[in-house]
Design an enzyme around this catalytic site. Structure first.
Site, short mmCIF file in Angstrom:
data_model
loop_
_atom_site.label_atom_id
_atom_site.label_comp_id
_atom_site.label_asym_id
_atom_site.label_seq_id
_atom_site.Cartn_x
_atom_site.Cartn_y
_atom_site.Cartn_z
N ASN A 147 0.86 -1.18 0.00
CA ASN A 147 0.00 0.00 0.00
C ASN A 147 0.90 1.24 0.00
O ASN A 147 1.44 1.62 1.03
CB ASN A 147 -0.89 -0.03 1.26
N TRP A 148 1.04 1.83 -1.17
CA TRP A 148 1.96 2.97 -1.31
C TRP A 148 1.39 4.26 -0.70
O TRP A 148 2.09 5.27 -0.62
CB TRP A 148 2.28 3.22 -2.78
N LYS A 149 0.10 4.24 -0.39
CA LYS A 149 -0.56 5.46 0.12
C LYS A 149 -0.35 6.62 -0.86
O LYS A 149 -0.42 6.37 -2.06
CB LYS A 149 -0.06 5.77 1.53
N GLU A 203 -6.73 5.21 7.69
CA GLU A 203 -6.41 6.60 7.33
C GLU A 203 -7.60 7.28 6.65
O GLU A 203 -7.79 8.49 6.77
CB GLU A 203 -5.14 6.64 6.46
N GLU A 216 -5.60 -4.47 11.12
CA GLU A 216 -4.61 -3.40 11.21
C GLU A 216 -4.90 -2.56 12.46
O GLU A 216 -5.68 -1.59 12.38
CB GLU A 216 -4.69 -2.50 9.98
N SER A 219 3.18 -1.52 10.65
CA SER A 219 4.62 -1.49 10.89
C SER A 219 5.31 -2.83 10.60
O SER A 219 6.21 -3.25 11.34
CB SER A 219 4.91 -1.04 12.33
N GLY A 232 2.19 2.82 10.86
CA GLY A 232 3.12 3.92 10.67
C GLY A 232 3.81 4.39 11.93
O GLY A 232 4.40 5.47 11.96
N HIS A 289 -9.60 1.63 4.94
CA HIS A 289 -8.31 1.83 5.61
C HIS A 289 -8.49 2.86 6.74
O HIS A 289 -9.23 3.83 6.59
CB HIS A 289 -7.26 2.31 4.60
N GLY A 303 4.72 1.71 4.83
CA GLY A 303 6.03 2.35 4.74
C GLY A 303 7.12 1.49 4.11
O GLY A 303 7.86 1.95 3.22
P1 PGA Z 1 2.66 0.75 7.77
O1 PGA Z 1 1.21 0.90 7.13
O2 PGA Z 1 3.22 -0.54 7.24
O3 PGA Z 1 3.41 1.95 7.29
O4 PGA Z 1 2.47 0.72 9.24
C1 PGA Z 1 0.36 -0.18 7.01
C2 PGA Z 1 -0.94 0.25 6.42
O5 PGA Z 1 -1.34 1.39 6.63
O6 PGA Z 1 -1.62 -0.51 5.73
#
Ligand code: PGA
Length: 242
Positions: free
Chosen positions: A8-10, A88, A162, A205, A168, A86, A227
């Site tokens: 997931n590159w966001k 976010e 998650e 993470s 993150g 997600h 990340g």
């Molecule tokens: P992260 O993100 O690996 O940077 O913690 C995971 C995600 O948001 O799916």
């Protein structure tokens, strides 16, 4: 069942050429790459082994919806997976009602849904039982009515556990903690309502260093990586740990 790794590159990287380079480096079997919308067409052309995913989708096929991207449009770019719910996006105001609409539409259009669930720290600090109640409610609201869809199959719904406090932050859950929650999620999905024996991933993470600890657990169907998916060497370590 072989494991699945979602990159997931966001909202990264910044340029098309960086996106293409990253896609080439991560084009491996068992990987799904979810770039930002503007990079989907070119990444789609580059991929040979990995599959293409989107980070969100809107449920109406076309029309006056400024800023939205439809499932139908995504499918024209060979998108096969879509991340929905997600944390976010939930943090920006996406509700379970919207998430439910998106899931139902994506399933009806034969996209594989990656539904993200997980509790924030304010809930987790009250203990595991509170976290389980929170996640159970998310599942109930987000999946409402999907049991009536003839297209709901175990393969078409992937869930990612998650925990919001692990995303993150560099503080991943312990593999045993993730397994406990994933077993709970599976039990809910296998209930009479859904009767689904589907894949549940861990996300939050995940790095080259800790990936093996999660991926060797038989209950964990793979990882959703944020990340670390932006760093090819780190991502390679995750793949190697499979
Ligand atoms: P992260 O993100 O690996 O940077 O913690 C995971 C995600 O948001 O799916």
């Amino acid at each position: 069942m072989s494991k699945l790794i979602i990159a997931n590159w966001k909202m990264n990287p910044s340029t098309v050429s960086q996106a293409v380079k990253l896609a080439r480096a991560e084009d491996k079997k068992g990987v799904v790459i979810a770039p930002p919308f503007p990079f989907l067409p070119l990444v789609s052309k580059v991929l040979r082994k990995a599959k293409l995913g989107a980070q969100d989708a809107f449920w109406v096929p076309k029309g006056a919806y400024t800023g939205e991207v439809s499932i139908h449009q995504l499918k024209t770019l060979r998108v096969k997976y879509v991340i929905i719910g997600h944390s976010e996006r939930r943090g920006l105001g996406e509700t379970d009602w919207l998430i439910n609409k998106k899931i139902r539409a994506a399933l009806a259009e034969d996209l594989t849904v990656i539904l993200c669930v997980g509790e924030p720290w304010r809930v987790r600090r009250k203990g595991l039982a509170a976290a389980k109640r929170f996640v159970k409610q998310q599942l109930q609201k987000d999946l409402k009515g999907t049991d009536k869809l003839t297209k709901l199959k175990a393969e078409s719904l992937i869930t990612a556990y998650e925990p919001v406090w692990a995303i993150g932050t560099g503080h991943a859950d312990r593999p045993e903690g993730a397994v406990e929650m994933i077993k709970f999620i599976k039990k809910n999905l296998q209930s009479k309502t859904y009767n689904l024996k589907s894949r549940v991933l861990y996300g939050g993470s995940v790095t080259g260093r800790n990936a093996a600890g999660f991926l060797k657990q038989k209950e964990i169907g793979g990882a959703l990586v944020g990340g670390a998916s932006l760093k090819p060497s780190e991502f390679k370590r995750i793949i190697r740990s499979l």
